[in-house]
Design a protein around this motif. Structure first.
Motif, PDB file in Angstrom:
ATOM      1  N   SER A  21       0.846  -1.185   0.000  1.00  0.00           N
ATOM      2  CA  SER A  21       0.000   0.000   0.000  1.00  0.00           C
ATOM      3  C   SER A  21       0.883   1.236   0.000  1.00  0.00           C
ATOM      4  O   SER A  21       1.989   1.228   0.546  1.00  0.00           O
ATOM      5  CB  SER A  21      -0.902   0.027   1.238  1.00  0.00           C
ATOM      6  OG  SER A  21      -1.770  -1.083   1.258  1.00  0.00           O
ATOM      7  N   SER A  30      -5.149  12.985  -6.287  1.00  0.00           N
ATOM      8  CA  SER A  30      -6.157  12.448  -7.211  1.00  0.00           C
ATOM      9  C   SER A  30      -5.902  12.858  -8.649  1.00  0.00           C
ATOM     10  O   SER A  30      -6.491  12.294  -9.564  1.00  0.00           O
ATOM     11  CB  SER A  30      -7.561  12.876  -6.792  1.00  0.00           C
ATOM     12  OG  SER A  30      -7.663  14.282  -6.794  1.00  0.00           O
ATOM     13  N   GLY A  55      -7.532   5.973 -12.727  1.00  0.00           N
ATOM     14  CA  GLY A  55      -7.505   4.519 -12.583  1.00  0.00           C
ATOM     15  C   GLY A  55      -7.922   3.751 -13.818  1.00  0.00           C
ATOM     16  O   GLY A  55      -7.949   2.519 -13.798  1.00  0.00           O
ATOM     17  N   ARG A  72      -5.975   1.801  -7.388  1.00  0.00           N
ATOM     18  CA  ARG A  72      -5.958   2.981  -6.525  1.00  0.00           C
ATOM     19  C   ARG A  72      -7.360   3.261  -6.016  1.00  0.00           C
ATOM     20  O   ARG A  72      -8.358   2.920  -6.656  1.00  0.00           O
ATOM     21  CB  ARG A  72      -5.396   4.194  -7.262  1.00  0.00           C
ATOM     22  CG  ARG A  72      -6.246   4.732  -8.392  1.00  0.00           C
ATOM     23  CD  ARG A  72      -5.499   5.795  -9.186  1.00  0.00           C
ATOM     24  NE  ARG A  72      -5.218   6.987  -8.396  1.00  0.00           N
ATOM     25  CZ  ARG A  72      -4.325   7.909  -8.742  1.00  0.00           C
ATOM     26  NH1 ARG A  72      -3.620   7.761  -9.855  1.00  0.00           N
ATOM     27  NH2 ARG A  72      -4.134   8.971  -7.990  1.00  0.00           N
ATOM     28  N   ASP A  73      -7.413   3.905  -4.858  1.00  0.00           N
ATOM     29  CA  ASP A  73      -8.655   4.343  -4.268  1.00  0.00           C
ATOM     30  C   ASP A  73      -8.475   5.817  -3.934  1.00  0.00           C
ATOM     31  O   ASP A  73      -7.852   6.154  -2.916  1.00  0.00           O
ATOM     32  CB  ASP A  73      -8.969   3.525  -3.015  1.00  0.00           C
ATOM     33  CG  ASP A  73     -10.317   3.859  -2.414  1.00  0.00           C
ATOM     34  OD1 ASP A  73     -10.845   4.955  -2.677  1.00  0.00           O
ATOM     35  OD2 ASP A  73     -10.842   3.035  -1.674  1.00  0.00           O
ATOM     36  N   ASN A  74      -8.983   6.684  -4.785  1.00  0.00           N
ATOM     37  CA  ASN A  74      -8.767   8.118  -4.590  1.00  0.00           C
ATOM     38  C   ASN A  74      -9.496   8.637  -3.352  1.00  0.00           C
ATOM     39  O   ASN A  74      -9.082   9.628  -2.757  1.00  0.00           O
ATOM     40  CB  ASN A  74      -9.181   8.891  -5.834  1.00  0.00           C
ATOM     41  CG  ASN A  74      -8.175   8.740  -6.960  1.00  0.00           C
ATOM     42  OD1 ASN A  74      -7.046   8.274  -6.761  1.00  0.00           O
ATOM     43  ND2 ASN A  74      -8.573   9.132  -8.163  1.00  0.00           N
ATOM     44  N   LYS A  76      -9.525   7.166  -0.573  1.00  0.00           N
ATOM     45  CA  LYS A  76      -8.634   6.851   0.545  1.00  0.00           C
ATOM     46  C   LYS A  76      -7.208   7.354   0.308  1.00  0.00           C
ATOM     47  O   LYS A  76      -6.318   7.112   1.123  1.00  0.00           O
ATOM     48  CB  LYS A  76      -8.598   5.341   0.798  1.00  0.00           C
ATOM     49  CG  LYS A  76      -9.925   4.758   1.224  1.00  0.00           C
ATOM     50  CD  LYS A  76      -9.801   3.266   1.497  1.00  0.00           C
ATOM     51  CE  LYS A  76     -11.123   2.681   1.967  1.00  0.00           C
ATOM     52  NZ  LYS A  76     -11.023   1.214   2.224  1.00  0.00           N
ATOM     53  N   THR A  78      -4.932   6.257  -1.633  1.00  0.00           N
ATOM     54  CA  THR A  78      -4.068   5.095  -1.516  1.00  0.00           C
ATOM     55  C   THR A  78      -3.950   4.387  -2.861  1.00  0.00           C
ATOM     56  O   THR A  78      -4.942   4.258  -3.587  1.00  0.00           O
ATOM     57  CB  THR A  78      -4.597   4.121  -0.459  1.00  0.00           C
ATOM     58  OG1 THR A  78      -4.688   4.807   0.807  1.00  0.00           O
ATOM     59  CG2 THR A  78      -3.659   2.935  -0.290  1.00  0.00           C
ATOM     60  N   TYR A  80      -2.321   0.696  -4.495  1.00  0.00           N
ATOM     61  CA  TYR A  80      -1.984  -0.652  -4.063  1.00  0.00           C
ATOM     62  C   TYR A  80      -1.195  -1.378  -5.147  1.00  0.00           C
ATOM     63  O   TYR A  80      -1.323  -1.084  -6.338  1.00  0.00           O
ATOM     64  CB  TYR A  80      -3.243  -1.448  -3.770  1.00  0.00           C
ATOM     65  CG  TYR A  80      -4.163  -0.806  -2.770  1.00  0.00           C
ATOM     66  CD1 TYR A  80      -5.254  -0.042  -3.190  1.00  0.00           C
ATOM     67  CD2 TYR A  80      -3.960  -0.959  -1.412  1.00  0.00           C
ATOM     68  CE1 TYR A  80      -6.102   0.554  -2.284  1.00  0.00           C
ATOM     69  CE2 TYR A  80      -4.808  -0.364  -0.485  1.00  0.00           C
ATOM     70  CZ  TYR A  80      -5.877   0.396  -0.924  1.00  0.00           C
ATOM     71  OH  TYR A  80      -6.716   0.987  -0.014  1.00  0.00           O
TER      72      TYR A  80
END
Length: 124
Positions: A21, A30, A55, A72-74, A76, A78, A80
């Motif tokens: 992570s 973002s 993404g 990716r999780d914008n 959060k 984060t 991965y």
């Protein structure tokens, strides 16, 4: 400005899996393409994978294609790196990097922001 902190590295047997992570802070996360690079002892840093800022686009180095997945999780902040079917030659320090360069570059020179790295060791 983007600050990056990697986690999730460790020791795993060949054939095993790990998920790295990279937690980012900063207003521009973002809108940044994010990538993973790695550096083994005595070797140059090499590209692993990159994901576009939304993404929708990804690109992998041939030596990890089909085994690693970047996501990716914008919400959060984060990104991965899911690593499967690990091999001893995957042993390296893995770095997260961010760029606001257009597209999904695979050269380290395109990346302005870097994390401190996390060690991945794959035993045979």
């Amino acid at each position: 400005q983007v600050q990056l902190v990697e986690s999730g590295g460790g020791l795993v047997q060949a054939g095993g899996s790990l998920r790295l992570s990279c937690a980012a802070s900063g207003r521009t996360f973002s809108s940044s393409a994010m990538a993973w690079f790695r550096q083994a002892p005595g070797k140059e840093r090499e590209f692993v994978a990159v994901i576009s800022w939304m993404g929708g686009n990804t690109y992998y180095a041939d030596y990890v294609k089909g085994r690693f997945t970047i996501a990716r999780d914008n919400a959060k902040n984060t990104v991965y790196l899911q690593m499967s079917s690990l091999k001893p030659e995957d042993t390296a320090v893995y770095y997260c990097a961010a760029t606001q360069t257009y597209g999904i570059p695979s050269t380290s020179q395109a990346y302005l922001y870097w994390g401190q790295g996390t060690q991945v060791t794959v035993s045979s």
